[in-house]
Design a protein around this motif. Structure first.
Motif, PDB file in Angstrom:
ATOM      1  N   SER A  66       0.812  -1.235   0.000  1.00  0.00           N
ATOM      2  CA  SER A  66       0.000   0.000   0.000  1.00  0.00           C
ATOM      3  C   SER A  66       0.837   1.274   0.000  1.00  0.00           C
ATOM      4  CB  SER A  66      -0.880   0.015   1.255  1.00  0.00           C
ATOM      5  OG  SER A  66      -0.055   0.156   2.401  1.00  0.00           O
ATOM      6  N   GLY A  67       2.100   1.155   0.441  1.00  0.00           N
ATOM      7  CA  GLY A  67       2.895   2.377   0.613  1.00  0.00           C
ATOM      8  C   GLY A  67       2.585   3.077   1.918  1.00  0.00           C
ATOM      9  N   GLU A  68       1.793   2.410   2.756  1.00  0.00           N
ATOM     10  CA  GLU A  68       1.514   2.994   4.074  1.00  0.00           C
ATOM     11  C   GLU A  68       2.543   2.488   5.084  1.00  0.00           C
ATOM     12  OE1 GLU A  68      -2.666   1.607   3.658  1.00  0.00           O
ATOM     13  OE2 GLU A  68      -3.099   3.504   4.632  1.00  0.00           O
ATOM     14  N   VAL A  69       2.637   3.177   6.209  1.00  0.00           N
ATOM     15  CA  VAL A  69       3.672   2.859   7.196  1.00  0.00           C
ATOM     16  C   VAL A  69       3.044   2.145   8.383  1.00  0.00           C
ATOM     17  CG1 VAL A  69       5.275   3.875   8.859  1.00  0.00           C
ATOM     18  CG2 VAL A  69       5.154   4.771   6.526  1.00  0.00           C
ATOM     19  N   TRP A  70       3.686   1.046   8.778  1.00  0.00           N
ATOM     20  CA  TRP A  70       3.269   0.359  10.019  1.00  0.00           C
ATOM     21  C   TRP A  70       4.029   1.057  11.157  1.00  0.00           C
ATOM     22  CZ3 TRP A  70      -0.267  -3.606  10.056  1.00  0.00           C
ATOM     23  CH2 TRP A  70      -0.479  -4.304   8.869  1.00  0.00           C
ATOM     24  N   GLY A  71       3.449   2.056  11.764  1.00  0.00           N
ATOM     25  CA  GLY A  71       4.110   2.693  12.915  1.00  0.00           C
ATOM     26  C   GLY A  71       5.272   3.561  12.491  1.00  0.00           C
TER      27      GLY A  71
ATOM     28  N   GLU B 229     -10.541   5.436   3.156  1.00  0.00           N
ATOM     29  CA  GLU B 229      -9.351   5.078   3.965  1.00  0.00           C
ATOM     30  C   GLU B 229      -8.664   3.858   3.365  1.00  0.00           C
ATOM     31  OE1 GLU B 229      -9.704   8.109   6.665  1.00  0.00           O
ATOM     32  OE2 GLU B 229      -8.162   6.543   6.724  1.00  0.00           O
ATOM     33  N   GLY B 230      -7.357   3.766   3.573  1.00  0.00           N
ATOM     34  CA  GLY B 230      -6.664   2.524   3.254  1.00  0.00           C
ATOM     35  C   GLY B 230      -5.963   2.518   1.917  1.00  0.00           C
TER      36      GLY B 230
ATOM     37  N   ARG C 188      -4.703   2.739  -1.488  1.00  0.00           N
ATOM     38  CA  ARG C 188      -5.244   3.543  -2.593  1.00  0.00           C
ATOM     39  C   ARG C 188      -5.650   2.663  -3.775  1.00  0.00           C
ATOM     40  NH1 ARG C 188      -4.865   8.984  -3.437  1.00  0.00           N
ATOM     41  NH2 ARG C 188      -4.852   9.784  -5.588  1.00  0.00           N
ATOM     42  N   LEU C 189      -4.820   1.715  -4.095  1.00  0.00           N
ATOM     43  CA  LEU C 189      -5.119   0.827  -5.232  1.00  0.00           C
ATOM     44  C   LEU C 189      -6.429   0.077  -4.975  1.00  0.00           C
ATOM     45  CD1 LEU C 189      -2.003  -1.138  -6.509  1.00  0.00           C
ATOM     46  CD2 LEU C 189      -3.559   0.264  -7.835  1.00  0.00           C
ATOM     47  N   HIS C 190      -6.556  -0.469  -3.782  1.00  0.00           N
ATOM     48  CA  HIS C 190      -7.781  -1.226  -3.450  1.00  0.00           C
ATOM     49  C   HIS C 190      -9.004  -0.320  -3.521  1.00  0.00           C
ATOM     50  CE1 HIS C 190      -5.348  -4.366  -0.905  1.00  0.00           C
ATOM     51  NE2 HIS C 190      -5.077  -4.411  -2.193  1.00  0.00           N
ATOM     52  N   ARG C 191      -8.857   0.906  -3.011  1.00  0.00           N
ATOM     53  CA  ARG C 191     -10.009   1.828  -2.965  1.00  0.00           C
ATOM     54  C   ARG C 191     -10.517   2.111  -4.372  1.00  0.00           C
ATOM     55  NH1 ARG C 191      -7.218   6.673  -0.601  1.00  0.00           N
ATOM     56  NH2 ARG C 191      -9.109   7.721  -1.253  1.00  0.00           N
ATOM     57  N   VAL C 192      -9.589   2.425  -5.271  1.00  0.00           N
ATOM     58  CA  VAL C 192     -10.019   2.800  -6.631  1.00  0.00           C
ATOM     59  C   VAL C 192     -10.541   1.585  -7.383  1.00  0.00           C
ATOM     60  CG1 VAL C 192      -9.337   4.030  -8.734  1.00  0.00           C
ATOM     61  CG2 VAL C 192      -8.282   4.628  -6.578  1.00  0.00           C
ATOM     62  N   ARG C 193      -9.932   0.432  -7.130  1.00  0.00           N
ATOM     63  CA  ARG C 193     -10.434  -0.799  -7.773  1.00  0.00           C
ATOM     64  C   ARG C 193     -11.868  -1.086  -7.335  1.00  0.00           C
ATOM     65  NH1 ARG C 193      -5.220  -3.943  -6.956  1.00  0.00           N
ATOM     66  NH2 ARG C 193      -4.437  -4.321  -9.034  1.00  0.00           N
ATOM     67  N   GLN C 194     -12.089  -0.983  -6.037  1.00  0.00           N
ATOM     68  CA  GLN C 194     -13.454  -1.251  -5.526  1.00  0.00           C
ATOM     69  C   GLN C 194     -14.437  -0.237  -6.108  1.00  0.00           C
ATOM     70  OE1 GLN C 194     -12.165  -1.642  -1.152  1.00  0.00           O
ATOM     71  NE2 GLN C 194     -14.175  -2.637  -1.188  1.00  0.00           N
ATOM     72  N   ALA C 195     -14.011   1.004  -6.204  1.00  0.00           N
ATOM     73  CA  ALA C 195     -14.890   2.048  -6.755  1.00  0.00           C
ATOM     74  C   ALA C 195     -15.248   1.728  -8.205  1.00  0.00           C
ATOM     75  CB  ALA C 195     -14.202   3.403  -6.658  1.00  0.00           C
ATOM     76  N   ALA C 196     -14.254   1.316  -8.966  1.00  0.00           N
ATOM     77  CA  ALA C 196     -14.502   1.019 -10.389  1.00  0.00           C
ATOM     78  C   ALA C 196     -15.455  -0.151 -10.541  1.00  0.00           C
ATOM     79  CB  ALA C 196     -13.180   0.714 -11.094  1.00  0.00           C
ATOM     80  N   ARG C 197     -15.251  -1.139  -9.695  1.00  0.00           N
ATOM     81  CA  ARG C 197     -16.132  -2.324  -9.758  1.00  0.00           C
ATOM     82  C   ARG C 197     -17.555  -1.913  -9.386  1.00  0.00           C
ATOM     83  NH1 ARG C 197     -12.940  -5.638  -6.951  1.00  0.00           N
ATOM     84  NH2 ARG C 197     -11.755  -6.268  -8.797  1.00  0.00           N
ATOM     85  N   ARG C 198     -17.676  -1.095  -8.361  1.00  0.00           N
ATOM     86  CA  ARG C 198     -19.029  -0.698  -7.886  1.00  0.00           C
ATOM     87  C   ARG C 198     -19.728   0.154  -8.932  1.00  0.00           C
ATOM     88  NH1 ARG C 198     -19.077   2.409  -2.347  1.00  0.00           N
ATOM     89  NH2 ARG C 198     -18.255   0.383  -1.673  1.00  0.00           N
ATOM     90  N   ALA C 199     -18.956   1.062  -9.543  1.00  0.00           N
ATOM     91  CA  ALA C 199     -19.572   1.990 -10.499  1.00  0.00           C
ATOM     92  C   ALA C 199     -19.751   1.352 -11.873  1.00  0.00           C
ATOM     93  CB  ALA C 199     -18.726   3.247 -10.619  1.00  0.00           C
ATOM     94  N   GLY C 200     -19.014   0.270 -12.113  1.00  0.00           N
ATOM     95  CA  GLY C 200     -19.056  -0.323 -13.461  1.00  0.00           C
ATOM     96  C   GLY C 200     -18.432   0.615 -14.481  1.00  0.00           C
TER      97      GLY C 200
END
Ligand SMILES: NC(=O)C1=CN([C@@H]2O[C@H](COP(=O)(O)OP(=O)(O)OC[C@H]3O[C@@H](n4cnc5c(N)ncnc54)[C@H](O)[C@@H]3O)[C@@H](O)[C@H]2O)[C@H](O)CC1
Ligand SMILES: [K+]
Length: 495
Positions: free
Chosen positions: A171-176, A388-389, A391-403
């Protein structure tokens, strides 16, 4: 031959931690010993260090897994080159397993404990604590050492093996806590975390080393995410037989009062090659559009019937609504009319936020090739549960939801399609954060759609040209500069 350091413009597949593990396993299945992979990995890190720094005291910090195993290989190669090297291990040596244990045994020097003393006198630090196996925030003594390194602000410089410890490779996010590296050497292909979010800055220079994994493993893995680049799409090139009617007829629904956005979008669509461009707006606003660009056709629309009449013309083959449209039910209603045509459509800005109360109404109306181009705020308005969370997952889920294809703008622009494929664009400079830049991007996508470029490729190509065009422009870039700069960037591409 030392491979040229990988550059983000090289593009190519982004492999998640799991996909990288599969690449590793597939390579081993083709007969490449895992120990050879670790040797090649450690050798590559030592090679990149020696290319950048003269011999100096190096502290190699090894973790309990294979990232630590890589560290032992790095230490051995640096010492064989005459560098003064100390190795510090997190945990007990007897706990090491497999290739990491083998390479600990091949290290004939002392192995000290990992503690704050490990950094004393070090002029370079190799971070081989955690890599792809990181699953939670780094705590305990390792956490203290990471914090101490953070406090040192890059002095001594840190070289990260695979990923900076503390960074989530997916994700490119930091664990702590995560240590900023001057250089990160990763293997085979970059991970999303190397190019997204905090990961981009934390990695410093990123080198992607070939460690002997055959590229053919990608045929089995079929990675879903790619770094954007011209190899992913082809721009339309007008042929001798082409004329304005064969290069598409795009429509920009222009704002009645905020006409600047529509004018920028119209200019971008034409600069990207649309054969004809109609601005549809209220009669009172049309003179502003006409005087801005003599080559633009104008069509007065005062009421929904006028829109329906306009859309009966099947030659209008790509539509854009949103820039300057104004937020409210009238814009939502017009968007639904546009979507009902099933024609390639870009919805931007107010055409998105006008559905904040009922995003489902927008998604249910998507039938043809649609591209949504929100910035973070507009994304939150229609995907409030996806803010949140990863970025790749968020946009993928959005695309799937919106079609629909969703392009989420930002320092790293992500384009995702309903099939889960995604493209990350990292070539956009900070100068793109200027008024009107998004209108130009939406117009560029429209221009490519009008010429028959499929939605996902049109969005990816426009995003890449948006960055490439901005990088050609002055530091004081304004949106008006962008359409022509993008056209020049397009013209500079081979083929
Ligand atoms: N082709 C490849 O992918 C290659 C990868 N190599 C290197 O291997 C590491 C991945 O090794 P792995 O053993 O899976 O994990 P790590 O070494 O990153 O982590 C070690 C171990 O630590 C535990 N752990 C996880 N989080 C924490 C935490 N916060 N605190 C304490 N302990 C933690 C967990 O059990 C992990 O297993 C990869 O990065 C490459 O460097 C090969 O050497 C070359 C080919
Ligand atoms: K590391």
């Amino acid at each position: 031959m030392i491979p040229r350091p990988w550059h983000p413009d090289d593009g190519g597949a982004l492999l998640t931690v799991a996909e990288m593990g599969r690449a590793d396993a597939l390579a081993v299945a083709t007969g490449v010993p895992s120990l050879a992979l670790m040797e090649a990995a450690g050798f590559a890190v030592a090679r990149e260090i020696r290319r950048r720094w003269s011999p100096r005291r190096v502290a190699v910090l090894c973790g309990p897994g294979n990232n630590g195993g890589d560290g032992f290989v790095v230490a051995r190669h640096l010492r064989n080159a005459g560098w003064p090297v100390s190795v510090h291990l997190l945990g007990d040596r007897s706990a090491l397993k497999g290739d990491a244990a083998v390479n600990a045994a091949r290290w004939t020097g002392p192995i000290g404990p990992l503690d704050l003393g490990a950094l004393d006198g070090a002029a370079l630090v190799v971070d081989a604590l955690f890599g792809a196996g990181l699953t939670r925030a780094v705590e305990g003594v390792a956490g203290s050492v990471l914090s101490a390194l953070v406090a040192h602000h890059g002095s001594p410089p840190v070289v990260a093996v695979d990923v900076p410890s503390g960074l989530d490779g997916d994700s490119g996010e930091v664990w702590g806590t995560a240590v900023p590296a001057a250089l990160t050497v990763t293997f085979f292909r970059p991970k999303p975390g190397h190019v997204l979010g905090a990961g981009r800055a934390l990695c410093g220079d990123l080198v992607v080393a070939d460690i002997g994994i055959p590229a053919s493993v990608l045929d089995d893995i079929r990675p879903a995410a790619h770094l954007n680049g011209p190899h992913l799409w082809r721009l339309p090139r007008p042929g001798l037989r082409d004329h304005k009617y064969t290069r598409g007829h795009a429509v920009v629904f222009g704002g009645a009062t905020m006409t600047g956005a529509g004018r920028l979008a119209a200019r971008a669509a034409r600069r990207l090659g649309a054969g004809l461009l109609t601005v549809a707006a209220t009669a009172s606003a049309l003179p502003l559009y006409a005087q801005d660009a003599p080559g633009v056709l104008c069509r007065a629309i005062e009421c929904p019937d006028d829109v329906e009449t306009l859309l009966e013309d099947a030659r209008l083959n790509a539509l854009l609504l949103g820039p300057g449209a104004g937020r409210g039910p009238h814009t939502a209603a017009r968007a639904l009319s546009v979507l009902a045509t099933g024609r390639p459509t870009v919805l931007d800005a107010d055409a998105l936020t006008s559905f904040a109360e009922d995003p489902g109404a927008l998604f249910d109306a998507v039938t043809g090739p649609v591209i949504l181009t929100p910035h973070e705020g507009e994304f939150a308005a229609i995907f409030p549960d996806l803010i949140e969370g990863n970025r790749l997952h968020r946009v993928r889920q959005a695309a799937r939801r919106a079609g629909a294809v969703v392009l989420l703008k930002g320092p790293e622009t992500v384009v995702a399609a309903p099939d889960g494929s995604a493209v990350v664009s990292t070539n956009g400079p900070p100068s793109l954060a200027t008024a009107g830049s998004g209108d130009v991007l939406a117009g560029a996508i429209l221009g490519l759609l009008a010429q028959g470029v499929p939605g996902r490729e049109a969005a990816a190509a426009a995003a890449w040209l948006h960055g490439a065009g901005a990088r050609r422009g002055p530091p004081g870039l304004i949106a008006e500069d962008l359409p022509e700069a993008m056209a020049q960037a397009a013209a500079a591409l081979p083929g």
